[in-house]
Write a protein that holds these residues in place. Structure first.
Motif, PDB file in Angstrom:
ATOM      1  N   ALA A  65       0.685  -1.331   0.015  1.00 19.96           N
ATOM      2  CA  ALA A  65       0.063  -0.050  -0.076  1.00 19.96           C
ATOM      3  C   ALA A  65       1.021   1.301   0.116  1.00 19.96           C
ATOM      4  O   ALA A  65       0.235   2.307  -0.324  1.00 19.96           O
ATOM      5  CB  ALA A  65      -0.758   0.067   1.199  1.00 19.96           C
ATOM      6  N   CYS A  66       1.964   1.381   0.156  1.00 25.03           N
ATOM      7  CA  CYS A  66       3.199   2.246   0.424  1.00 25.03           C
ATOM      8  C   CYS A  66       3.483   2.637  -1.085  1.00 25.03           C
ATOM      9  O   CYS A  66       4.384   3.791  -1.334  1.00 25.03           O
ATOM     10  CB  CYS A  66       4.222   1.915   1.438  1.00 25.03           C
ATOM     11  N   ALA A  67       3.088   1.976  -2.314  1.00 25.21           N
ATOM     12  CA  ALA A  67       3.518   2.251  -3.621  1.00 25.21           C
ATOM     13  C   ALA A  67       3.545   3.650  -3.815  1.00 25.21           C
ATOM     14  O   ALA A  67       4.677   4.355  -4.607  1.00 25.21           O
ATOM     15  CB  ALA A  67       2.968   1.235  -4.460  1.00 25.21           C
ATOM     16  N   PRO A  68       2.275   4.647  -3.399  1.00 29.02           N
ATOM     17  CA  PRO A  68       2.203   5.774  -4.067  1.00 29.02           C
ATOM     18  C   PRO A  68       3.454   6.703  -3.370  1.00 29.02           C
ATOM     19  O   PRO A  68       3.646   7.779  -3.774  1.00 29.02           O
ATOM     20  CB  PRO A  68       0.808   6.257  -3.603  1.00 29.02           C
ATOM     21  N   LEU A  69       4.163   6.208  -2.256  1.00 27.76           N
ATOM     22  CA  LEU A  69       4.758   7.196  -1.470  1.00 27.76           C
ATOM     23  C   LEU A  69       6.289   6.689  -1.936  1.00 27.76           C
ATOM     24  O   LEU A  69       7.304   7.628  -1.537  1.00 27.76           O
ATOM     25  CB  LEU A  69       4.887   6.676  -0.124  1.00 27.76           C
ATOM     26  N   LEU A  70       6.581   6.131  -2.825  1.00 26.42           N
ATOM     27  CA  LEU A  70       7.980   5.606  -3.208  1.00 26.42           C
ATOM     28  C   LEU A  70       8.621   6.547  -4.108  1.00 26.42           C
ATOM     29  O   LEU A  70       9.636   5.951  -4.691  1.00 26.42           O
ATOM     30  CB  LEU A  70       7.874   4.129  -3.762  1.00 26.42           C
ATOM     31  N   ALA A  71       8.223   7.695  -4.595  1.00 20.35           N
ATOM     32  CA  ALA A  71       8.812   8.345  -5.785  1.00 20.35           C
ATOM     33  C   ALA A  71      10.220   8.874  -5.108  1.00 20.35           C
ATOM     34  O   ALA A  71      10.045   9.481  -3.953  1.00 20.35           O
ATOM     35  CB  ALA A  71       8.002   9.725  -5.930  1.00 20.35           C
ATOM     36  N   PRO A  72      11.053   8.757  -5.798  1.00 22.84           N
ATOM     37  CA  PRO A  72      12.589   8.824  -5.085  1.00 22.84           C
ATOM     38  C   PRO A  72      12.749  10.335  -4.829  1.00 22.84           C
ATOM     39  O   PRO A  72      13.238  10.473  -3.889  1.00 22.84           O
ATOM     40  CB  PRO A  72      13.516   8.413  -6.235  1.00 22.84           C
ATOM     41  N   ALA A  73      12.113  11.328  -5.357  1.00 24.79           N
ATOM     42  CA  ALA A  73      12.522  12.823  -5.256  1.00 24.79           C
ATOM     43  C   ALA A  73      11.893  13.019  -3.983  1.00 24.79           C
ATOM     44  O   ALA A  73      12.495  13.722  -3.261  1.00 24.79           O
ATOM     45  CB  ALA A  73      11.846  13.643  -6.512  1.00 24.79           C
ATOM     46  N   ARG A  74      10.801  12.823  -3.746  1.00 17.94           N
ATOM     47  CA  ARG A  74       9.851  13.121  -2.578  1.00 17.94           C
ATOM     48  C   ARG A  74      10.670  12.333  -1.231  1.00 17.94           C
ATOM     49  O   ARG A  74      10.845  12.899  -0.230  1.00 17.94           O
ATOM     50  CB  ARG A  74       8.276  12.607  -2.670  1.00 17.94           C
ATOM     51  N   LEU A  75      10.850  11.073  -1.700  1.00 22.43           N
ATOM     52  CA  LEU A  75      11.551  10.345  -0.417  1.00 22.43           C
ATOM     53  C   LEU A  75      12.832  10.954   0.107  1.00 22.43           C
ATOM     54  O   LEU A  75      12.995  11.121   1.250  1.00 22.43           O
ATOM     55  CB  LEU A  75      11.597   9.090  -0.763  1.00 22.43           C
ATOM     56  N   ALA A  76      13.569  11.449  -1.045  1.00 25.26           N
ATOM     57  CA  ALA A  76      14.899  11.874  -0.725  1.00 25.26           C
ATOM     58  C   ALA A  76      14.764  12.901   0.367  1.00 25.26           C
ATOM     59  O   ALA A  76      15.324  13.379   1.002  1.00 25.26           O
ATOM     60  CB  ALA A  76      15.621  12.324  -1.957  1.00 25.26           C
ATOM     61  N   LEU A  77      13.830  13.973  -0.188  1.00 25.88           N
ATOM     62  CA  LEU A  77      13.540  15.072   0.718  1.00 25.88           C
ATOM     63  C   LEU A  77      12.857  14.784   2.182  1.00 25.88           C
ATOM     64  O   LEU A  77      13.354  15.342   3.284  1.00 25.88           O
ATOM     65  CB  LEU A  77      12.248  16.054   0.189  1.00 25.88           C
ATOM     66  N   VAL A  78      12.108  13.834   2.077  1.00 24.37           N
ATOM     67  CA  VAL A  78      11.486  13.418   3.520  1.00 24.37           C
ATOM     68  C   VAL A  78      12.691  12.808   4.286  1.00 24.37           C
ATOM     69  O   VAL A  78      12.851  13.167   5.541  1.00 24.37           O
ATOM     70  CB  VAL A  78      10.528  12.314   3.327  1.00 24.37           C
ATOM     71  N   GLU A  79      13.310  11.991   4.130  1.00 25.41           N
ATOM     72  CA  GLU A  79      14.521  11.376   4.528  1.00 25.41           C
ATOM     73  C   GLU A  79      15.458  12.149   5.077  1.00 25.41           C
ATOM     74  O   GLU A  79      16.091  12.134   6.067  1.00 25.41           O
ATOM     75  CB  GLU A  79      15.175  10.286   3.862  1.00 25.41           C
ATOM     76  N   ALA A  80      15.856  13.434   4.152  1.00 24.87           N
ATOM     77  CA  ALA A  80      16.648  14.398   4.510  1.00 24.87           C
ATOM     78  C   ALA A  80      16.169  15.130   5.730  1.00 24.87           C
ATOM     79  O   ALA A  80      17.018  15.451   6.616  1.00 24.87           O
ATOM     80  CB  ALA A  80      17.322  15.063   3.531  1.00 24.87           C
ATOM     81  N   ALA A  81      14.924  15.468   5.779  1.00 23.40           N
ATOM     82  CA  ALA A  81      14.291  16.319   6.899  1.00 23.40           C
ATOM     83  C   ALA A  81      14.413  15.493   7.990  1.00 23.40           C
ATOM     84  O   ALA A  81      14.691  16.148   9.187  1.00 23.40           O
ATOM     85  CB  ALA A  81      12.874  16.744   6.338  1.00 23.40           C
ATOM     86  N   VAL A  82      14.016  14.136   8.100  1.00 22.22           N
ATOM     87  CA  VAL A  82      13.915  13.400   9.158  1.00 22.22           C
ATOM     88  C   VAL A  82      15.508  13.356   9.994  1.00 22.22           C
ATOM     89  O   VAL A  82      15.741  13.436  11.070  1.00 22.22           O
ATOM     90  CB  VAL A  82      13.562  12.019   8.886  1.00 22.22           C
ATOM     91  N   ALA A  83      16.436  13.089   9.003  1.00 19.66           N
ATOM     92  CA  ALA A  83      17.911  12.852   9.446  1.00 19.66           C
ATOM     93  C   ALA A  83      18.328  14.452   9.981  1.00 19.66           C
ATOM     94  O   ALA A  83      18.841  14.424  11.109  1.00 19.66           O
ATOM     95  CB  ALA A  83      18.684  12.535   8.516  1.00 19.66           C
TER      96      ALA A  83
END
Length: 243
Positions: free
Chosen positions: A112-130
């Motif tokens: 169900a997480c497939a819509p979340l897996l766009a690399p550009a979006r996730l890179a920004l999210v992961e950088a924000a969390v880190a």
């Protein structure tokens, strides 16, 4: 092998999904696994009750001795959350759970997480969390859990983005096909000095543990074999070189 590991990776760990709310915490933490991951818990600006209940149960446990089984908390989005809210959800999980666990796992392994897996979006999210993690009173290790994918697929871009953002662990859900170890080895080659690799999926015996370690995983987690056999699975995971 991965270039780094954590002390709890010396023994197999329990993956998320066995105990989602901490009601079995005392039991599971006493079985001898290297780690127990609780959850996955839905978190977000309007979804914090499950995490608060889990934290309360973990806080009520007796003080743990040095070297005791590590506690992980799996974090995910509410089922009705929009993809654009991923960063807010993950940050809410980080701030709500950092002091209750030895590591936090951001879980994107469900289909169900497939819509979340766009690399550009996730890179920004992961950088924000880190980046947000840097402002906490202690450094809590961050993991990304994801599906490793099929034999003919490219290496998961989300995993590489997490490595670039400074995540400490990559938890790869192994596919059910003969080339799974080759894919794990290839991923290890792409992050040779980066995050620790943890493998989960289809691991039932000490020989499986040895195979995934040779392919680059510093740690392993199990789920189905524990659901089927309970604590009796641990000796078969540790015998004949599985330790």
């Amino acid at each position: 092998m991965s270039k780094s590991s954590f002390p709890w990776h010396a023994r197999p760990g329990l993956a998320g999904g066995i105990d989602k709310d901490g009601t079995r915490a005392a039991e599971l933490l006493g079985l001898g696994f290297g780690s127990v991951e609780f959850g996955t818990v839905a978190v977000g600006p309007r979804a914090g009750a499950e995490l608060a209940a889990l934290r309360a149960r973990l806080a009520a446990l007796p003080a743990r001795a040095p070297g005791a089984t590590a506690i992980g908390i799996g974090l995910g989005q509410p089922a009705d959350a929009a993809p654009r809210t991923l960063a807010a959800c993950w940050l809410a999980g980080l701030y709500g759970a950092w002091d209750a666990a030895d590591y936090l796992s951001f879980n994107l392994s469900a289909r169900a997480c497939a819509p979340l897996l766009a690399p550009a979006r996730l890179a920004l999210v992961e950088a924000a969390v880190a980046s947000a993690r840097a402002g906490l009173p202690r450094r809590v290790p961050l993991a990304l859990k994801f599906r490793l994918g099929g034999a003919n697929e490219a290496p998961p871009a989300i995993a590489l983005a997490a490595a670039a953002a400074g995540f400490d662990l990559l938890t790869a859900v192994l596919p059910d096909h003969p080339g799974r170890l080759l894919r794990l080895r290839a991923l290890n080659g792409l992050v040779p000095a980066g995050p620790t690799l943890v493998a989960v999926g289809g691991i039932r015996h000490a020989a499986d543990v040895a195979d995934v370690r040779r392919a680059g995983a510093a740690g392993v987690q199990v789920h189905r074999v524990f659901a089927e056999s309970g604590a009796a699975c641990l000796p078969q995971l540790l015998s004949d070189g599985g330790q």
